[in-house]
Enzyme design. Structure first.
Site, PDB file in Angstrom:
ATOM      1  N   ASP A  72       0.877  -1.173   0.000  1.00  0.00           N
ATOM      2  CA  ASP A  72       0.000   0.000   0.000  1.00  0.00           C
ATOM      3  C   ASP A  72       0.918   1.228   0.000  1.00  0.00           C
ATOM      4  OD1 ASP A  72      -1.521   2.203   0.739  1.00  0.00           O
ATOM      5  OD2 ASP A  72      -2.743   1.107   2.189  1.00  0.00           O
ATOM      6  N   VAL A  73       0.908   1.992  -1.098  1.00  0.00           N
ATOM      7  CA  VAL A  73       1.878   3.087  -1.231  1.00  0.00           C
ATOM      8  C   VAL A  73       1.673   4.206  -0.202  1.00  0.00           C
ATOM      9  CG1 VAL A  73       2.332   2.687  -3.696  1.00  0.00           C
ATOM     10  CG2 VAL A  73       0.531   4.312  -3.016  1.00  0.00           C
ATOM     11  N   ASN A  99       2.419   5.602 -10.094  1.00  0.00           N
ATOM     12  CA  ASN A  99       1.156   5.616 -10.854  1.00  0.00           C
ATOM     13  C   ASN A  99      -0.065   5.356  -9.985  1.00  0.00           C
ATOM     14  OD1 ASN A  99      -0.618   4.877 -13.407  1.00  0.00           O
ATOM     15  ND2 ASN A  99      -0.669   3.074 -12.062  1.00  0.00           N
ATOM     16  N   TYR A 172      -9.356  14.741  -5.453  1.00  0.00           N
ATOM     17  CA  TYR A 172      -8.535  14.231  -6.559  1.00  0.00           C
ATOM     18  C   TYR A 172      -7.750  15.374  -7.221  1.00  0.00           C
ATOM     19  CZ  TYR A 172      -7.427  11.590 -10.843  1.00  0.00           C
ATOM     20  OH  TYR A 172      -6.783  10.966 -11.885  1.00  0.00           O
ATOM     21  N   LYS A 176      -3.635  15.906  -7.409  1.00  0.00           N
ATOM     22  CA  LYS A 176      -2.868  15.975  -8.662  1.00  0.00           C
ATOM     23  C   LYS A 176      -2.173  17.337  -8.806  1.00  0.00           C
ATOM     24  CE  LYS A 176      -3.936  11.801  -9.995  1.00  0.00           C
ATOM     25  NZ  LYS A 176      -2.918  10.733 -10.109  1.00  0.00           N
TER      26      LYS A 176
HETATM   27  P1  NAP Z   1      -7.182   1.797 -12.168  1.00  0.00           P
HETATM   28  O1  NAP Z   1      -7.326   0.886 -13.348  1.00  0.00           O
HETATM   29  O2  NAP Z   1      -8.274   1.862 -11.165  1.00  0.00           O
HETATM   30  O3  NAP Z   1      -5.819   1.420 -11.461  1.00  0.00           O
HETATM   31  C1  NAP Z   1      -5.442   1.959 -10.221  1.00  0.00           C
HETATM   32  C2  NAP Z   1      -4.241   1.180  -9.711  1.00  0.00           C
HETATM   33  O4  NAP Z   1      -3.821   1.784  -8.473  1.00  0.00           O
HETATM   34  C3  NAP Z   1      -4.565  -0.287  -9.431  1.00  0.00           C
HETATM   35  O5  NAP Z   1      -3.501  -1.087  -9.884  1.00  0.00           O
HETATM   36  C4  NAP Z   1      -4.633  -0.315  -7.900  1.00  0.00           C
HETATM   37  O6  NAP Z   1      -4.188  -1.554  -7.360  1.00  0.00           O
HETATM   38  C5  NAP Z   1      -3.626   0.746  -7.544  1.00  0.00           C
HETATM   39  N1  NAP Z   1      -3.795   1.211  -6.177  1.00  0.00           N
HETATM   40  C6  NAP Z   1      -4.891   1.758  -5.593  1.00  0.00           C
HETATM   41  N2  NAP Z   1      -4.638   2.030  -4.299  1.00  0.00           N
HETATM   42  C7  NAP Z   1      -3.361   1.652  -4.060  1.00  0.00           C
HETATM   43  C8  NAP Z   1      -2.506   1.683  -2.929  1.00  0.00           C
HETATM   44  N3  NAP Z   1      -2.923   2.173  -1.764  1.00  0.00           N
HETATM   45  N4  NAP Z   1      -1.248   1.195  -3.054  1.00  0.00           N
HETATM   46  C9  NAP Z   1      -0.806   0.683  -4.235  1.00  0.00           C
HETATM   47  N5  NAP Z   1      -1.570   0.637  -5.339  1.00  0.00           N
HETATM   48  C10 NAP Z   1      -2.822   1.116  -5.245  1.00  0.00           C
HETATM   49  O7  NAP Z   1      -6.982   3.300 -12.637  1.00  0.00           O
HETATM   50  P2  NAP Z   1      -6.042   3.981 -13.758  1.00  0.00           P
HETATM   51  O8  NAP Z   1      -6.915   4.799 -14.590  1.00  0.00           O
HETATM   52  O9  NAP Z   1      -5.145   2.981 -14.395  1.00  0.00           O
HETATM   53  O10 NAP Z   1      -5.202   4.978 -12.842  1.00  0.00           O
HETATM   54  C11 NAP Z   1      -3.795   4.961 -12.766  1.00  0.00           C
HETATM   55  C12 NAP Z   1      -3.300   6.386 -12.509  1.00  0.00           C
HETATM   56  O11 NAP Z   1      -3.605   7.185 -13.645  1.00  0.00           O
HETATM   57  C13 NAP Z   1      -3.923   7.065 -11.312  1.00  0.00           C
HETATM   58  O12 NAP Z   1      -2.950   7.815 -10.621  1.00  0.00           O
HETATM   59  C14 NAP Z   1      -4.949   7.991 -11.957  1.00  0.00           C
HETATM   60  O13 NAP Z   1      -5.225   9.104 -11.151  1.00  0.00           O
HETATM   61  C15 NAP Z   1      -4.213   8.370 -13.221  1.00  0.00           C
HETATM   62  N6  NAP Z   1      -5.076   8.910 -14.271  1.00  0.00           N
HETATM   63  C16 NAP Z   1      -6.010   8.132 -14.882  1.00  0.00           C
HETATM   64  C17 NAP Z   1      -6.784   8.691 -15.895  1.00  0.00           C
HETATM   65  C18 NAP Z   1      -7.819   7.895 -16.652  1.00  0.00           C
HETATM   66  O14 NAP Z   1      -8.543   8.501 -17.451  1.00  0.00           O
HETATM   67  N7  NAP Z   1      -7.929   6.591 -16.469  1.00  0.00           N
HETATM   68  C19 NAP Z   1      -6.614  10.020 -16.261  1.00  0.00           C
HETATM   69  C20 NAP Z   1      -5.654  10.788 -15.614  1.00  0.00           C
HETATM   70  C21 NAP Z   1      -4.890  10.213 -14.623  1.00  0.00           C
HETATM   71  P3  NAP Z   1      -5.215  -2.653  -6.718  1.00  0.00           P
HETATM   72  O15 NAP Z   1      -6.356  -2.767  -7.668  1.00  0.00           O
HETATM   73  O16 NAP Z   1      -4.347  -3.867  -6.607  1.00  0.00           O
HETATM   74  O17 NAP Z   1      -5.663  -2.099  -5.410  1.00  0.00           O
END
Ligand code: NAP
Length: 274
Positions: A72-73, A99, A172, A176
């Site tokens: 857990d980061v 990430n 959020y 960011k």
């Molecule tokens: P996602 O599919 O929900 O993935 C989130 C990841 O974060 C999962 O692997 C999850 O792991 C992990 N995570 C959550 N809580 C954690 C913790 N406490 N410690 C370690 N890992 C943790 O979402 P995503 O869209 O790929 O998001 C990845 C990043 O991109 C995030 O920072 C998000 O804000 C950013 N982002 C996404 C978008 C978009 O449109 N999708 C746009 C801008 C920025 P588990 O499932 O194993 O808990």
């Protein structure tokens, strides 16, 4: 092996990357692409062990090396033990992709302290804990010029919401926005030690975090109003940028947020309004 015309050929061979939150979505895409580009990959997850194992399996099937590590980061001791496991397995860490991120959405007036703390704890404090551990390891190991011109590379996955305000998601957006100045401040502080620090600011990427925004044709059409390039992004769009930022091909890029957003940050409402 860096081919003259190659895109992501083995540019980071022999380097080790930790990708936090790579059991799903963007992180999984980045882990796969770093593995294909020759890095050893630590696939970090918090709860989704199966997702992490699947990414490890895909990297190994492609001829790379990877391990899954639960941490857990937002917890200092978890981050320390994740780095220990990476170093025990691969000797050192060369690349951190911070990430891991979550959304806990609520109208401002209804937002609980727990929703606020959870998002800041993972998205911002998690970035701090992982980057600090990475920088300490880069300095302990020292420069290995045959592997990289930099002592180490730190890449944050922030968001267009480091600059675009977002009603209903203030925890959020605050996290960011925080990552943006955190990234720039440590880039200023660590640059003289040859630690290269940047962010990627994704726009809308198809992952589980924002499924309601793209899973029906109506929702996707609505979302496309915000994207001048007129398509929703995929994890590989971010992953390719991450490989570039991790490699010496971007050696003079430092302290920058790279928008990978199909133009979402161009204020598309002004195309017809204003
Ligand atoms: P996602 O599919 O929900 O993935 C989130 C990841 O974060 C999962 O692997 C999850 O792991 C992990 N995570 C959550 N809580 C954690 C913790 N406490 N410690 C370690 N890992 C943790 O979402 P995503 O869209 O790929 O998001 C990845 C990043 O991109 C995030 O920072 C998000 O804000 C950013 N982002 C996404 C978008 C978009 O449109 N999708 C746009 C801008 C920025 P588990 O499932 O194993 O808990």
């Amino acid at each position: 092996m860096t081919g003259e015309h190659g895109v992501n050929e083995k540019k980071i061979t022999g380097q080790t990357a930790i990708v936090t939150g790579s059991s799903s979505g963007i992180g999984a895409g980045i882990a796969r692409e770093l593995g294909a580009a020759g890095a050893n990959v630590v696939v970090n997850y918090a709860g989704n062990r199966d997702g992490a194992n699947e990414v490890v399996h895909q990297i190994i099937e492609g001829g790379g090396s990877a391990i899954a590590v639960k941490a857990d980061v937002s917890r200092e001791e978890d981050v320390a033990s994740m780095f220990r496991e990476a170093i025990d397995t691969y000797g050192t860490v060369d690349i951190l992709v911070s990430n891991a991120g979550v959304q806990k959405d609520a109208a401002f007036l209804d937002m609980t302290l727990d929703q606020w703390n959870r998002v800041i704890g993972i998205n911002l404090t998690g970035a701090f804990l992982c980057a600090r551990e990475a920088a300490r390891e880069f300095l302990r190991r020292g420069l290995v010029p045959e592997r990289s011109s930099a002592l180490g590379k730190i890449i944050f996955i922030s968001s267009v919401h480091e600059i675009i305000p977002w009603a209903g998601h203030v925890n959020y957006a605050a996290s960011k926005g925080g990552v943006m100045l955190f990234m720039k401040s440590i880039a200023q502080e660590l640059g003289p030690q040859k630690i290269r620090v940047n962010s990627i600011a994704p726009g809308a990427i198809k992952t589980p975090i924002n499924r309601p925004a793209w899973e029906t044709p109506e929702a996707e059409a609505n979302l496309l109003n915000l994207i001048p390039y007129n398509r929703v992004g995929e994890p590989v769009d971010i992953a390719r940028a991450a490989v570039w930022l991790a490699s010496d091909a971007s050696d003079y890029v430092h302290g920058t947020s790279l928008l990978v957003d199909g133009g979402m940050a161009l204020y598309p409402g002004f195309a017809s309004g204003g």
